[in-house]
Design an enzyme around this catalytic site. Structure first.
Site, PDB file in Angstrom:
ATOM      1  N   GLU A  47       0.921  -1.121   0.045  1.00 19.79           N
ATOM      2  CA  GLU A  47      -0.030   0.004   0.077  1.00 19.79           C
ATOM      3  C   GLU A  47       0.826   1.213  -0.125  1.00 19.79           C
ATOM      4  OE1 GLU A  47      -2.971  -3.093   1.727  1.00 19.79           O
ATOM      5  OE2 GLU A  47      -0.754  -2.356   2.289  1.00 19.79           O
ATOM      6  N   THR A  48       0.294   2.372  -0.643  1.00 20.54           N
ATOM      7  CA  THR A  48       1.111   3.646  -0.660  1.00 20.54           C
ATOM      8  C   THR A  48      -0.315   4.520  -0.348  1.00 20.54           C
ATOM      9  OG1 THR A  48       2.414   3.200  -2.266  1.00 20.54           O
ATOM     10  CG2 THR A  48       1.944   5.295  -2.051  1.00 20.54           C
TER      11      THR A  48
END
Length: 281
Positions: A47-48
């Site tokens: 995830e970002t």
């Protein structure tokens, strides 16, 4: 072009490079959805995240969470890592706990020394898994159906279902067929041996498989552990406080701390900042 402070935080570990990293973009207002998605694909992390001003007056900040494939309404290790980055950048919560606004609503994050913990959000889907889906899970995990000791939906946003196997060794030996698994997000859990491993005692070993999100296996997963805790504690399969191990099969050493406090289950972990810099888009 615009410039934004960015931080990479390793989550669910006190030792850098042994947990699950999240890339956090500060002051992300002005970035388009396409830019956010493109940056998440480029980092290729599980995830970002993007920190934004809240739209709910009760929240301290708003968080958007992207995998390499799509945006998520909630995820656990990005919640802790982003909160850690926000606090380190000078963020000041309005109350005793930090309140994060995201796709599932408001999520509380509390500080316990250096450790952060989020309150597990309500499950969007729970209960038994139908026989056809469970058979598909067994085929995708390349195991016999009878190897699954228990199973349940534990979906708090990403779509999790969970199966329990008989032992830690069975979990670590899994070699799934990821194409056969799509579009399911599958968590697998099993108890640790009572005597522990190499002098350490954890309650469970966990693995998380999410090929439909572009992540064949996630190293350490807060949302899955939150759903697992609600299932395992609620059904009497786990005590009200325990530690889960995740990431072993990937050479990581994630530790997820679960604690029940009244009606809340708190999912906690240590965080370590590994990279600080400037993103130009």
């Amino acid at each position: 072009m615009s410039q934004h402070r960015t931080t990479v935080v390793d989550v669910f570990t006190a030792t850098a490079l042994t947990g699950n990293p999240v890339a956090v973009v500060h002051d992300a207002q002005g970035l388009s959805d396409a830019q956010m998605a493109a940056y998440a694909r480029w980092t290729n992390l599980s995830e970002t995240t993007f920190l934004l001003p809240p739209t709910d007056p009760k929240a301290d900040y708003r968080l958007r969470i992207f995998t390499p494939e799509r945006e998520l309404p909630f995820a656990g290790h990005p919640t802790l890592g982003s909160c850690h980055a926000w606090l380190a950048a000078g963020g000041q919560p309005k109350g005793e706990v930090v309140v994060q606004e995201c796709g599932v609503g408001l999520v509380r994050v509390r500080r316990d020394g250096a450790r952060l913990a989020f309150a597990a959000p309500p499950l969007k889907r729970s209960g038994d898994i139908d026989a056809e889906t469970l058979a598909k899970v067994a085929r995708a995990l390349c195991i016999e159906p009878q190897a699954i000791r228990a199973a349940a939906w534990v979906d708090n946003g990403p779509g999790w279902l969970a199966v329990m196997l008989g032992s830690r060794d069975e979990v670590l030996a899994l070699a799934p067929d990821f194409e056969a698994m799509k579009p399911l997000e599958v968590g697998v859990v099993a108890p640790w041996p009572a005597e522990g491993v190499n002098g350490e005692r954890c309650a469970f070993e966990v693995r998380a498989f999410v090929p439909s999100l572009g992540i064949p296996e996630d190293p350490v997963t807060g949302s899955l552990n939150a759903g697992l805790a609600q299932w395992l504690v609620g059904s009497g399969r786990a005590p009200s406080s325990y530690v889960a191990s995740q990431g072993t099969a990937m050479g990581r050493a994630g530790r997820v701390h679960v604690d029940r406090d009244g009606e809340d289950l708190w999912i906690g972990g240590d965080c370590v900042r590994c990279i600080e810099g400037t993103l130009t888009l």
